[in-house]
Design a protein around this motif. Structure first.
Motif, PDB file in Angstrom:
ATOM      1  N   VAL A  90      23.990  24.547  36.655  1.00 59.34           N
ATOM      2  CA  VAL A  90      24.021  25.752  37.064  1.00 59.34           C
ATOM      3  C   VAL A  90      25.541  26.060  37.597  1.00 59.34           C
ATOM      4  CG1 VAL A  90      23.219  27.335  38.871  1.00 59.34           C
ATOM      5  CG2 VAL A  90      21.817  25.567  38.160  1.00 59.34           C
ATOM      6  N   HIS A 119      28.435  28.587  39.013  1.00 59.80           N
ATOM      7  CA  HIS A 119      28.214  29.533  40.126  1.00 59.80           C
ATOM      8  C   HIS A 119      29.600  30.437  39.619  1.00 59.80           C
ATOM      9  CE1 HIS A 119      25.185  27.805  42.376  1.00 59.80           C
ATOM     10  NE2 HIS A 119      25.698  26.706  42.264  1.00 59.80           N
ATOM     11  N   MET A 167      17.204  30.034  29.613  1.00 56.30           N
ATOM     12  CA  MET A 167      18.427  29.255  29.822  1.00 56.30           C
ATOM     13  C   MET A 167      19.241  29.184  28.470  1.00 56.30           C
ATOM     14  SD  MET A 167      18.784  25.162  31.331  1.00 56.30           S
ATOM     15  CE  MET A 167      17.155  25.174  31.574  1.00 56.30           C
ATOM     16  N   PRO A 195      24.884  33.263  39.027  1.00 53.52           N
ATOM     17  CA  PRO A 195      24.645  32.112  38.508  1.00 53.52           C
ATOM     18  C   PRO A 195      24.340  31.979  36.948  1.00 53.52           C
ATOM     19  CG  PRO A 195      22.683  32.372  39.941  1.00 53.52           C
ATOM     20  CD  PRO A 195      23.697  33.593  40.086  1.00 53.52           C
ATOM     21  N   ILE A 196      24.957  30.932  36.187  1.00 57.34           N
ATOM     22  CA  ILE A 196      24.314  30.844  34.765  1.00 57.34           C
ATOM     23  C   ILE A 196      23.750  29.581  34.732  1.00 57.34           C
ATOM     24  CG2 ILE A 196      25.407  30.860  32.511  1.00 57.34           C
ATOM     25  CD1 ILE A 196      27.577  32.952  33.395  1.00 57.34           C
ATOM     26  N   GLU A 197      22.926  29.441  34.012  1.00 56.39           N
ATOM     27  CA  GLU A 197      22.068  28.258  33.698  1.00 56.39           C
ATOM     28  C   GLU A 197      22.439  27.733  32.054  1.00 56.39           C
ATOM     29  OE1 GLU A 197      18.585  27.627  36.806  1.00 56.39           O
ATOM     30  OE2 GLU A 197      17.958  28.613  34.823  1.00 56.39           O
ATOM     31  N   HIS A 222      20.113  20.246  33.639  1.00 52.66           N
ATOM     32  CA  HIS A 222      20.750  21.027  33.103  1.00 52.66           C
ATOM     33  C   HIS A 222      21.835  21.536  34.248  1.00 52.66           C
ATOM     34  CE1 HIS A 222      18.042  23.652  35.589  1.00 52.66           C
ATOM     35  NE2 HIS A 222      18.990  24.468  35.894  1.00 52.66           N
ATOM     36  N   GLU A 269      27.102  22.992  39.469  1.00 50.38           N
ATOM     37  CA  GLU A 269      25.947  21.989  39.897  1.00 50.38           C
ATOM     38  C   GLU A 269      25.419  21.602  38.752  1.00 50.38           C
ATOM     39  OE1 GLU A 269      22.189  23.138  42.522  1.00 50.38           O
ATOM     40  OE2 GLU A 269      24.025  24.619  42.727  1.00 50.38           O
ATOM     41  N   LYS A 270      25.080  20.053  38.737  1.00 49.23           N
ATOM     42  CA  LYS A 270      24.189  19.434  37.840  1.00 49.23           C
ATOM     43  C   LYS A 270      22.693  19.210  38.362  1.00 49.23           C
ATOM     44  CE  LYS A 270      23.818  16.115  34.411  1.00 49.23           C
ATOM     45  NZ  LYS A 270      22.620  16.536  33.612  1.00 49.23           N
ATOM     46  N   THR A 271      21.795  19.783  37.825  1.00 51.29           N
ATOM     47  CA  THR A 271      20.540  19.566  38.168  1.00 51.29           C
ATOM     48  C   THR A 271      19.892  18.287  37.254  1.00 51.29           C
ATOM     49  OG1 THR A 271      19.343  20.863  36.716  1.00 51.29           O
ATOM     50  CG2 THR A 271      19.954  21.696  38.653  1.00 51.29           C
ATOM     51  N   CYS A 329      27.157  26.787  27.547  1.00 56.01           N
ATOM     52  CA  CYS A 329      28.032  27.567  27.856  1.00 56.01           C
ATOM     53  C   CYS A 329      29.242  27.081  27.824  1.00 56.01           C
ATOM     54  CB  CYS A 329      27.546  27.939  29.638  1.00 56.01           C
ATOM     55  SG  CYS A 329      28.765  29.394  30.249  1.00 56.01           S
TER      56      CYS A 329
END
Ligand SMILES: Cc1cc2nc3c(=O)[nH]c(=O)nc-3n(C[C@H](O)[C@H](O)[C@H](O)COP(=O)(O)OP(=O)(O)OC[C@H]3O[C@@H](n4cnc5c(N)ncnc54)[C@H](O)[C@@H]3O)c2cc1C
Length: 485
Positions: free
Chosen positions: A183, A185, A1, A190-192, A181, A176-178, A5
């Motif tokens: 993600v 799209h 990861m 996907p990029i983490e 971290h 997207e928020k986990t 970014c």
């Protein structure tokens, strides 16, 4: 990861990437186009402002004065093209003279350096082609000119050298928020990343809205320009602004770092963020307004026109900081003087990451320097002879208008960033920037890109977005009975 970014490869994203490459972080920059510096960063006035114009107390005022002071060292390290030319704001009447006093006071508060008010005659002594109607001028000795897209390339190349990854043709369509971290799209998968920095220029409002932060909008405000031939460089080597009046800033006449003359811009809100078409009506308006400062401006000497769009924010200032979504940083609404401010904004973003608790360990291997290009134009006979003896490719001239050799083009292709378009070579070397605008050299540049990168001629674009110059070989088209020719 990834640790970080960065979304957007304009001057802001590339400046941040280079700044973060000072630390032991895993950083990637994603850019939807084929290269860095392909949107607002490639189409602006190219002025390193003195910092007197933006309102005191605003982020624009603070970062432009700070950024201006960083340029000389940046040029020494990266060799992208910068000259401290000085600037005038010229006044034609008493109302405008009062404006000069206001700008002087505002600039002094912002920390701008080298400001003084001089008479019209003193200004004409420095620039003899200035209009006789000019009564006074605000001189800013520390203003300058730069090559904005070469700066973005230089920042990116230096970031690559220090470990940052660049992904072109990569468009972020959702975020997207986990728990810990993000993600991203993208059209490339996907990029983490733990931290996301939104430097998406005109589209920063849309990217911010992807995580629900939709409290600002960006409206495009267009500026059109004309570029005059180098033989017009006699007009001025100082940036000439007109004093603002009735809310209008007037049109500027400026030398470019490569000794052309640039006249423009207008300032009109438009509907489409990507609309960079020029119109004859606006171009005539610009030329007319420019002649107020220097009446020698000659329509026959125009070699091209172009337009750029300012990312005007509903917040009326730069928006820089972590949003309510932890780990997501906006660097948005970066309209003028964003180019001037870029190096100072980048340092500020690194400080924001420190405040956010990101572990920022200095990389002992960080190298702030980038090799200068060996430009054959302007070399002495003996310098050129030695260079050609070392590498004969420097003896083959590809662009006749600007005197650019094959050696320079090959060097540009092998500096760590993927090169897939003729314009990417043009922005780095100036091949195709002269009077014929690439009419002669574009096919030869394509052959060199193909040879050096392994791309087929049909895969090489003019300027990204599927702008292919060739579809197939003439022989193949003829074999099919000329059906597709
Ligand atoms: C007419 C005009 C004159 C100006 N004159 C000056 C001047 O003289 N001096 C000065 O200091 N400033 C000037 N500026 C301002 C300066 O040009 C800008 O502040 C600066 O270029 C902004 O850089 P940026 O990186 O924010 O934006 P950009 O250069 O637009 O870069 C943003 C990048 O993000 C990418 N992107 C967007 N969305 C996505 C996505 N979803 N996924 C992946 N990538 C994405 C875009 O493709 C683009 O490359 C001027 C601006 C204009 C328009």
């Amino acid at each position: 990861m990834l640790d970080v970014c960065i979304i957007g490869g304009g001057v802001i994203g590339t400046a941040i990437s280079r700044e973060l490459s000072r630390y032991q972080l895993q950083v990637r920059l994603v850019e939807k186009n084929e290269d860095v510096g392909t949107e607002t960063t490639k189409a602006n006035s190219g002025i390193v402002h003195g910092g007197y114009d933006a309102k005191h107390g605003s982020l624009k005022g603070f970062f432009s004065a700070k950024g201006n002071a960083m340029y000389p060292q940046l040029e020494e390290e990266l060799h992208f093209g910068y000259r401290q030319t000085g600037s005038f704001v010229v006044a034609f009447n008493e109302t405008q003279e009062i404006e000069l006093d206001r700008l002087l006071e505002n600039g002094t508060k912002n920390g701008a350096r080298g400001l003084s008010i001089i008479s019209g005659d003193e200004a004409r002594e420095m620039e003899p082609h200035l209009s006789k109607s000019i009564t006074k001028a605000l001189l800013c000795a520390t203003a300058g000119v730069t090559s904005p897209y070469e700066l973005a390339v230089a920042l990116a190349e230096n970031a690559v050298k220090n470990g940052v990854e660049f992904s072109f043709h990569t468009e972020v369509n959702g975020v997207e928020k986990t728990d810990d971290h993000f993600v991203l799209h993208t059209n490339q998968g996907p990029i983490e990343a733990k931290i996301v920095i939104n430097a998406a220029g005109l589209y920063a409002d849309r990217v911010s809205a992807m995580i629900g932060e939709d409290n600002f909008t960006i409206t495009p405000r267009q500026g059109q320009y004309v570029l005059l031939d180098k033989d017009q460089s006699f007009m001025t080597d100082t940036v000439i602004f007109q004093a603002p009046e009735n809310g209008s800033k007037g049109v500027l006449v400026t030398p470019t770092v490569h000794h052309n003359i640039l006249v423009g811009p207008n300032s009109d809100y438009i509907d489409e963020k990507g609309d960079v078409a020029t119109t004859s009506e606006v171009i005539s308006r610009i030329m007319e307004a420019g002649r107020k400062s220097i009446d020698a401006i000659n329509t026959r000497k125009v070699i091209r026109s172009f337009a750029g769009n300012r990312a005007t924010s509903s917040k009326h200032d730069f928006s820089i900081g972590e949003t309510a979504v932890k780990g997501f940083v906006n660097v948005a609404g970066i309209e003028s003087p964003g180019l001037t401010s870029a190096p100072a904004i980048a340092v500020h973003v690194a400080d924001i990451l420190k405040e956010m608790g990101v572990e920022m360990v200095a990389d002992p291997n960080f190298d702030p320097t980038r090799k200068a290009y060996q430009r054959i134009a302007g070399m002495s006979g003996s310098e050129l002879k030695n260079l050609i003896a070392e590498d004969p490719a420097y003896g083959r001239v590809i662009c006749r208008c600007e005197t650019i050799s094959e050696g320079e083009i090959v060097d540009a292709i092998h500096r760590g960033l993927p090169i897939t378009s003729v314009d990417a070579v043009k922005r780095r070397t100036r091949a195709g920037m002269g009077r014929c605008q690439g009419g002669f050299c574009a096919p030869r540049v394509m052959e060199i890109i193909s040879r050096e990168t392994g791309l087929s001629m049909e895969e090489i674009e003019k300027q990204g977005k599927g702008s292919y110059l060739l579809t197939k070989r003439t022989k193949d088209a003829l074999e099919r009975g000329g059906q597709d020719a």
